[in-house]
Design a protein around this motif. Structure first.
Motif, PDB file in Angstrom:
ATOM      1  N   THR A  86      27.452   6.048  19.925  1.00 47.05           N
ATOM      2  CA  THR A  86      26.909   6.371  18.806  1.00 47.05           C
ATOM      3  C   THR A  86      26.057   5.314  17.992  1.00 47.05           C
ATOM      4  O   THR A  86      25.114   5.629  16.982  1.00 47.05           O
ATOM      5  N   TYR A  87      26.194   4.112  18.406  1.00 46.81           N
ATOM      6  CA  TYR A  87      25.604   3.052  17.798  1.00 46.81           C
ATOM      7  C   TYR A  87      23.975   3.296  17.904  1.00 46.81           C
ATOM      8  O   TYR A  87      23.211   2.834  16.898  1.00 46.81           O
ATOM      9  N   LEU A  88      23.496   3.615  18.902  1.00 50.49           N
ATOM     10  CA  LEU A  88      22.205   3.706  19.102  1.00 50.49           C
ATOM     11  C   LEU A  88      21.318   4.636  18.196  1.00 50.49           C
ATOM     12  O   LEU A  88      20.345   4.332  17.518  1.00 50.49           O
ATOM     13  N   GLU A  89      21.984   5.815  17.911  1.00 53.26           N
ATOM     14  CA  GLU A  89      21.407   6.932  17.206  1.00 53.26           C
ATOM     15  C   GLU A  89      21.858   6.954  15.689  1.00 53.26           C
ATOM     16  O   GLU A  89      21.245   7.590  14.922  1.00 53.26           O
ATOM     17  N   ALA A  90      22.747   6.238  15.414  1.00 54.27           N
ATOM     18  CA  ALA A  90      23.337   6.265  14.028  1.00 54.27           C
ATOM     19  C   ALA A  90      22.389   5.481  13.060  1.00 54.27           C
ATOM     20  O   ALA A  90      21.977   4.205  13.596  1.00 54.27           O
TER      21      ALA A  90
END
Length: 271
Positions: free
Chosen positions: A56-60
């Motif tokens: 989730t880190y990339l899209e959040a």
């Protein structure tokens, strides 16, 4: 889905005890304060590197900023960010199958559909077309803003890699970011990870890991229970939509002093 990310902390002694996806939302310590800084890394143990793996880190929205605020300048310079990127169209179909099954599919904008009875019958081509229409409407309404994250962060918008990576390259140094080819990883995981480890200054042990059978995405693993498949017309529309973002990503990878690219396939393009 082929767009996972990891934060690697170097020059630290010990392992992390933080919860998964910690930096996705606002940071709150046990006393209610913002941030967590160096408390994430324990002072015991023999490990020299600790890692935080999440999809989730990339899209959040705002992840890079929250991570940067949690470390001192010296600490943040020791961080390394690794992401495995898949062709955005294939990633989108994979996301649809997995999210639909899990009940987490991005349905933003649907106002006249009773998903209590029609959810199971929702097909990828129709959903993807709606996502494209939603992106077009948002772009027309806010032409000065990037689609990600202003118009959305999930679904179609979750595949806008160049915009997502730019936030990490701007918040940290571009050479702290490592982009791994999904095709390279699935074709030969050990060689790809060995190359990544070498660039990170780490040793890699491939014991128990085969060249490709354990990492390759199969048709069975990504087939919708209803037999849904992506139509050729839909693939062409999605390719046209993503092409400018692919080109932007390629430029970032080719820039001197820019992002690090990990690939063993020697293909002329990543996707």
């Amino acid at each position: 889905a082929g767009a996972g990310a990891a934060v690697v902390e170097g020059a630290a002694t010990g392992t992390t005890g933080r919860q998964q996806h910690k930096f996705v939302g606002p940071l709150k310590g046990g006393d209610g304060s913002d941030g967590s800084n160096a408390a994430d890394v324990s002072s015991t143990g023999s490990a020299t590197v600790s890692a935080d793996f999440t999809s989730t880190y990339l899209e959040a929205r705002g992840t890079a900023t929250r991570i940067r605020a949690s470390y001192t300048g010296t600490q943040s310079s020791e961080l390394r960010f690794v992401t495995i990127l898949r062709d955005p169209v294939d990633r989108l179909f994979s996301y649809f199958v997995a999210a639909k099954k899990a009940g987490t599919l991005d349905l933003t904008g649907y106002t006249d559909v009773d998903f209590s009875t029609e959810y199971d019958s929702l097909m990828f081509d129709d959903w993807a077309q709606f996502q494209l229409q939603r992106a077009g409407a948002c772009m027309a309404k806010n032409p000065e803003q990037d689609l990600w994250p202003h118009c959305g962060t999930e679904g179609l918008f979750g595949s806008l890699y160049s915009k997502q990576l730019a936030t990490f390259a701007e918040t940290f140094n571009p050479d702290q970011v490592y982009v791994v080819s999904f095709d390279s990883y699935t074709k030969n995981g050990p060689r790809t990870l060995s190359k990544l480890a070498s660039q990170l200054g780490l040793d890699f042990d491939s014991e128990g890991m085969s060249a490709s059978s354990d990492t390759a995405a199969t048709d069975d693993s990504e087939e919708d229970s209803s037999g849904d498949q992506m139509g050729e017309a839909t693939r062409k529309k999605l390719n046209r939509f993503f092409d400018p973002y692919r080109d932007e990503l390629y430029s970032m990878l080719q820039m001197e002093g820019g992002l690090n690219y990990i690939d063993i396939t020697e293909e002329s393009q990543m996707f």
